[in-house]
Design an enzyme around this catalytic site. Structure first.
Site, mmCIF file in Angstrom:
data_model
loop_
_atom_site.group_PDB
_atom_site.id
_atom_site.type_symbol
_atom_site.label_atom_id
_atom_site.label_comp_id
_atom_site.label_asym_id
_atom_site.label_seq_id
_atom_site.Cartn_x
_atom_site.Cartn_y
_atom_site.Cartn_z
ATOM 1 N N SER A 38 106.764 17.653 -45.808
ATOM 2 C CA SER A 38 106.655 16.220 -46.321
ATOM 3 C C SER A 38 105.505 15.831 -47.484
ATOM 4 O O SER A 38 104.610 16.507 -47.502
ATOM 5 C CB SER A 38 106.043 15.305 -45.010
ATOM 6 O OG SER A 38 107.017 15.504 -43.830
ATOM 7 N N GLN A 49 102.519 20.585 -45.922
ATOM 8 C CA GLN A 49 102.472 21.692 -45.015
ATOM 9 C C GLN A 49 103.564 22.543 -45.665
ATOM 10 O O GLN A 49 104.812 22.247 -45.436
ATOM 11 C CB GLN A 49 102.513 21.360 -43.793
ATOM 12 C CG GLN A 49 102.194 22.350 -42.900
ATOM 13 C CD GLN A 49 102.610 21.834 -41.234
ATOM 14 O OE1 GLN A 49 103.573 21.730 -40.837
ATOM 15 N NE2 GLN A 49 101.301 21.785 -40.509
ATOM 16 N N GLU A 78 98.510 18.422 -33.766
ATOM 17 C CA GLU A 78 99.669 17.703 -33.998
ATOM 18 C C GLU A 78 100.276 17.022 -32.733
ATOM 19 O O GLU A 78 100.863 16.023 -32.960
ATOM 20 C CB GLU A 78 100.800 18.684 -34.643
ATOM 21 C CG GLU A 78 101.215 18.188 -35.960
ATOM 22 C CD GLU A 78 102.433 19.062 -36.464
ATOM 23 O OE1 GLU A 78 103.136 18.643 -37.296
ATOM 24 O OE2 GLU A 78 102.088 20.383 -36.343
#
Lengths: 384, 302
Positions: free
Chosen positions: A163, A128, A246
């Protein structure tokens, strides 16, 4: 109002348990935390096993390659896989929980066909690219620029807290395509191939000592216009459609895990004699209430999703606020139960205590979440 | 699994809310507070009886409404919202056991730990109230007596254990209603009160107090409703702990949001806080619930 499962739900659970009992022993050994290619291979391998067994994209719609499972079935899946000690979603997180659902709801037929199957089959990893050094909580302040050059966008800027950047195939990227428009209306969502020329990934070391995320620098990187999901300058809406994913079910497995840790903590405190301390005992009792209630709140939110057919909404902010705090409390209590051993990095809960510190920051800080709850649920005016 | 209110449960809740608003609205509350020593209105008590407040869980064959704990929890949540006075839980739990309790013709109170609520207004006292001494109750609408401490024994055992469990759960329901109400009151005030040229609710310091009030309320709600479904002692302990906290801290934060007005007698905030304090002393309070919850962790190992 009930907490009973239907015969179909019980059968779903039984079959899943049966499969997990057979599948988990066949997993390869877990790679070390710093072995990123190893972690990628391990996480993708697990996703492939899920795919072959029919559990990939469980709650995605059938026409997107998913199984169209009910929210309750999805909850059972998350509960049982955690209880069985199955691998975490890991490197598949963004693909399965964010970029994937975004493409499911906003992508064209060709885009769905190109990007969704490799996510479900465990062949491609997404990362992301949203936050920037000067656009954290204030995401709409992002400045990474993209301008059209024929049938390509040319992208320059930098992203942070990404990440799995080192091992990702794709990055879901938010870029500014109209610097003159009001800031929410000049943003576009692009799928960036991570092997394109002009990308530099610099790993960031966390306070726990590991490299869980990276900075990504983009220097005139070319992205085909066909990799844009949604209209140009409509990227903010495209992203917000699924951002609540999320916060919705991402922590379900973790709540189950926290309840297990709490039991293990009580066992440890009995062994080392600290259980005789009524203050510690009552502190752990309070945490038992906390995690039981968070589990009930999850069941409540799932019940709501099942009734309305909607994705988890702002109610996820209520959950996230309380859970992130409770997780930190849990590992602080663990440190009290352990005594001086809590200073030993070789102790299993010491690293967990360190990593718990990110929970009130990542995916919307507690302060931003409180603004969301106050403004969107309680209807308080916006302000500063 | 369908962990959401059914249509019937929603209808019950809105029906009770309307009835209580009509019969014990804010004017009635303030009149009761200001009329001097608190007294129980027998007409109101009988009306509650006629509405099924006390006979709610009694089987239809015994003249009851035949509903369950989840419905009782919804009704007591509404009672907590409007600060309905009286020994509601003791009378509810006496329905079917004490003549006239189900219909509201008999006011029943109970000795709970070292305290009795509404002793002088009650027709029947369950438990031994010998030697009861009045307290100058902090809550203007809950007269209290102290009784000599009961002998130590296993509090969870037998019929007493069931009464304690249900007292704790229904108390949690009342606390939940109060927590939800103080959150609403705080939000209403924060939206309308202006300082520095804007509603105070636009300031994050105020906004975040309100957000945390809602979080505590909704977490407690999930725990209380789940405990009503399972009637499991550990679930009830969790529900009670979180509901007590949601009510007491909610009232405190509501007071803070109201500023100086929150410290006045005229505001309703102190009535919520004081009643919430009184409720925390009922069976199943913090110490007892925390020990049940830690015992549950311990039992899992043994």
């Amino acid at each position: 109002m009930d907490l009973d499962h239907t015969p179909e739900e019980e059968e779903f659970r039984a079959r899943l348990r049966e499969w997990l009992a057979k599948a988990l022993p066949t997993l390869p050994p877990k790679p070390s935390p710093d072995d990123w290619p190893g972690r990628r291979a391990y996480d993708l391998g697990w996703q492939r096993m899920l795919y072959d067994a029919g559990y990939a994209g469980l709650h995605w719609p059938v026409d997107a390659g998913g199984r169209g499972a009910t929210p309750t079935q999805h909850l059972i899946y998350l509960e049982e896989t955690e209880k069985a000690g199955a691998p975490y979603v890991g490197a598949n997180f963004v693909g399965l929980l964010h970029a994937g659902p975004t493409i499911v709801s906003e992508g064209t037929a060709e885009q769905r066909a190109r990007w969704l199957p490799p996510v479900l089959r465990g062949e491609e990893v997404w990362c992301q690219g949203f936050s920037e050094p000067d656009a954290g909580s204030d995401l709409a302040a992002l400045r990474t620029r993209a301008w059209r050059d024929g049938d390509e966008y040319v992208v320059s800027g930098s992203k942070i807290w990404t990440s799995h950047a080192e091992v990702a195939n794709w990055c879901e990227l938010l870029v500014r395509t109209d610097p003159d428009a009001p800031r929410h209306r000049g943003i576009t969502w692009l799928a960036l191939p991570m092997d394109a020329p002009g990308i530099t990934v610099r790993p960031l070391r966390t306070l726990a000592g590991s490299t869980e995320f990276a900075e990504v620098f983009l220097d005139e990187v070319r992205v085909p216009v066909g990799h844009r999901v949604g209209a140009e300058n409509d990227g903010w809406r495209v992203t917000m459609v699924t951002l609540s994913y999320e916060r919705g079910t991402a922590f379900v497995g973790e709540v189950v895990a926290c309840r297990r840790v709490l039991g293990a903590l009580a066992r440890r405190a009995r062994e080392n004699g600290r259980w005789d301390d009524a203050v510690l005992r009552r502190r752990l009792g309070r945490l038992n209430a906390e995690f039981r209630a968070l589990w009930r709140l999850t069941q409540w939110n799932v019940g709501e999703a099942q009734r309305t057919g909607a994705v988890p909404g702002v109610g996820g902010s209520v959950f996230k606020l309380r859970y992130s705090h409770a997780r930190q409390e849990l590992y602080d209590a663990a440190a009290e139960a352990l005594g001086p051993e809590a200073l030993d990095l070789g102790q299993e809960w010491t690293l967990d205590r360190l990593s718990s510190l990110s929970y009130t920051i990542a995916a919307g800080t507690s302060q931003i979440q409180q603004n969301i709850v106050a403004e969107r649920i309680l209807g308080l005016p916006k302000g500063r | 699994m369908d962990f959401q209110l059914t249509d019937d449960q929603k209808a019950l809740r809105s029906g009770v809310r309307e009835r209580l608003a009509a019969r014990f609205g804010r004017d009635a509350l303030r009149a009761a507070v200001d009329e001097g020593p608190p007294r129980l209105d027998p007409a109101l008590w009988r009306e509650l009886g006629e509405a099924g407040f006390f006979a709610l869980r009694l089987p239809e064959a015994e003249g009851g409404v035949g509903l369950g704990l989840p419905e009782a929890v919804l009704v007591f949540e509404e009672a907590g919202r409007v600060l309905l006075p009286g020994p509601l839980i003791a009378t509810h739990l006496a329905a079917g056991a004490v003549a006239g309790a189900a219909t509201g013709e008999t006011v029943v109170t109970a000795v709970d730990g070292g305290l009795v609520e509404w002793l002088e207004a009650a027709d029947t006292v369950r438990g031994d109230a010998t030697g009861a001494e009045p307290l100058a109750s902090v809550d203007p609408l809950t007269p209290l007596h102290r009784v000599p401490a009961p002998p130590a024994r296993d509090l969870q055992a037998g019929r007493d254990g069931v009464v304690r469990l249900l007292t704790s759960l229904l108390t949690a329901a009342e606390q939940l209603g109060s927590a939800a109400r103080t959150c609403e009151l705080a939000v209403q005030h924060a939206r309308t009160r202006e300082q520095f040229g804007q509603p105070i609710g636009a300031f994050q310091a105020v906004k975040h107090l309100c957000a945390q009030m809602l979080v505590r309320t909704e977490v407690a709600r999930a725990a209380v409703y789940a405990a009503a479904v399972t009637a499991d002692p550990v679930d009830v302990a969790a529900a009670r702990l979180l509901a007590d906290e949601a009510a007491v801290r909610g009232a405190r934060d509501c007071l803070q949001v109201h500023g100086g007005m929150g410290f006045t007698w005229e505001s309703d905030v102190h009535l919520h806080l004081k009643r919430a304090w009184v409720r925390t002393y009922r069976a199943g309070g913090a110490t007892e619930s925390e020990e049940i919850l830690s015992g549950d962790l311990s039992a899992a190992i043994a």
